[in-house]
Enzyme design. Structure first.
Site, PDB file in Angstrom:
ATOM      1  N   PRO A   1       0.784  -1.232   0.000  1.00  0.00           N
ATOM      2  CG  PRO A   1      -0.097  -1.029   2.158  1.00  0.00           C
ATOM      3  CD  PRO A   1       0.791  -1.873   1.316  1.00  0.00           C
ATOM      4  CD  GLU A   2       5.779   2.631  -0.871  1.00  0.00           C
ATOM      5  OE1 GLU A   2       6.065   3.715  -1.393  1.00  0.00           O
ATOM      6  OE2 GLU A   2       6.619   1.870  -0.391  1.00  0.00           O
TER       7      GLU A   2
ATOM      8  CE  LYS B   1       2.151   6.075   1.957  1.00  0.00           C
ATOM      9  NZ  LYS B   1       3.065   6.056   3.106  1.00  0.00           N
TER      10      LYS B   1
ATOM     11  CG  ASN C   1      10.359   1.812   4.372  1.00  0.00           C
ATOM     12  OD1 ASN C   1      11.248   2.635   4.211  1.00  0.00           O
ATOM     13  ND2 ASN C   1      10.416   0.885   5.287  1.00  0.00           N
TER      14      ASN C   1
ATOM     15  NE  ARG D   1       7.427   1.672   8.579  1.00  0.00           N
ATOM     16  CZ  ARG D   1       6.668   2.020   7.534  1.00  0.00           C
ATOM     17  NH1 ARG D   1       6.031   3.161   7.544  1.00  0.00           N
ATOM     18  NH2 ARG D   1       6.528   1.221   6.511  1.00  0.00           N
TER      19      ARG D   1
END
Length: 276
Positions: free
Chosen positions: A2-3, A52, A162, A258
């Site tokens: 999910p980006e 998002k 990320n 992260r």
DNA sequence: TCAAGATGATCAG
DNA sequence: TGATCCTCTTGAT
């Protein structure tokens, strides 16, 4: 995955499959049951994404706001629905196809005004038209925070996660801990243009590919490889492996909870010459 | 069979 | 900064 590109592709797929159709809406798991009952048997107007955030519009000005978080999935199938598998929070269906939402921390009914509020607080989205990258630059060049942190801040920039963070920094030879206020405007202009291109490609293909043709294992005379997230990348989740370009070991660290990945030779602190 | 980890975001302290 | 939410996959036991 999910980006931002995932949500924009989802919006497009949902609009293509259900736009203008009377749909069946349900919540097999039960946690969205009351809202689903309101939408069941109404017309799905279309879907749109801001960073998002995904918004699915139904008739009478009703919107479903979905955020997939870290683990959510919204699977779209062009086949008639069968019995739900697993924890399906939301199912949208017609006789032609169905879409199942699982694991999302956010699935709620919202109004147009609430969407406007979300949009107002979000940074520019490389996947939306007429966005002003200068709004992001205004925050970046005044901040002493690490550029690796700023890129992930959805109030600075919308849709980058990320993977795109790690890969964008690699492609622009920027160390992830470099303070935002040490970047030059020209660097940001190039990064934004690169993001637009990479993420647009991601919407088209449904995967994240960031390796330039001249750096693929084939072009470099190395054995082909497959990244388990389904894309060809330089550093993301490649810690301990050799950099495709210089052969150094890719490093990893945790920044604000992260995982961070970078090449210590290609991305030296306070240097910014592009890979290209 | 169980625990850890994963491409996010929010909230409390 | 750490805890929490949400689900599924992978690897260890």
């Amino acid at each position: 995955m999910p980006e931002g590109h995932t949500l924009h592709k989802l919006a497009r797929d949902l609009s293509d499959l259900f736009g203008g159709q009377v749909v069946r809406v349900g919540s097999p798991q039960g946690r969205f049951a009351d809202s689903a009952a309101l939408l069941d048997g109404t017309t799905l107007v279309g879907a749109d994404a801001i960073g998002k955030h995904l918004f699915v519009e139904f008739e009478a000005g009703r919107f479903v706001h979905v955020h997939l978080g870290l683990i959510g999935k919204f699977d779209v199938y062009v086949v008639p629905p069968g019995p739900p598998v697993g924890q399906v929070r939301l199912r949208i269906a017609t006789d032609r196809g169905h879409a199942d939402l699982r694991g999302a921390p956010t699935c709620e009914l919202v109004t147009r005004e609430q969407i406007d509020e979300i949009q107002a607080s979000a940074g520019p989205d490389p996947l939306r038209a007429e966005q002003d990258p200068g709004r992001a630059w205004a925050k970046i060049h005044r901040s002493g925070r690490a550029i690796g942190s700023l890129l992930m801040d959805q109030h600075v920039l919308s849709g980058v996660g990320n993977v795109y963070r790690a890969e964008l920094l690699y492609r622009h030879k920027l160390h992830p801990l470099r303070p935002g206020n040490t970047l030059r405007r020209s660097q940001w202009v190039a990064m934004w243009a690169d993001l637009v291109e990479l993420m647009t490609d991601g919407v088209r293909t449904g995967r994240i590919d960031t390796v330039r043709p001249e750096h693929t294992p084939e072009a470099m005379g190395r054995p082909p490889r497959v990244d388990d997230h389904g894309g060809e990348v330089y550093v993301y989740r490649r810690s301990g492996m050799d950099c495709l370009v210089c052969g150094s070991r890719v490093r990893t660290a945790v920044l604000e909870g992260r995982n961070l990945f970078w090449c210590p030779r290609c991305q030296r602190p306070f240097r910014s010459r592009a890979v290209r």
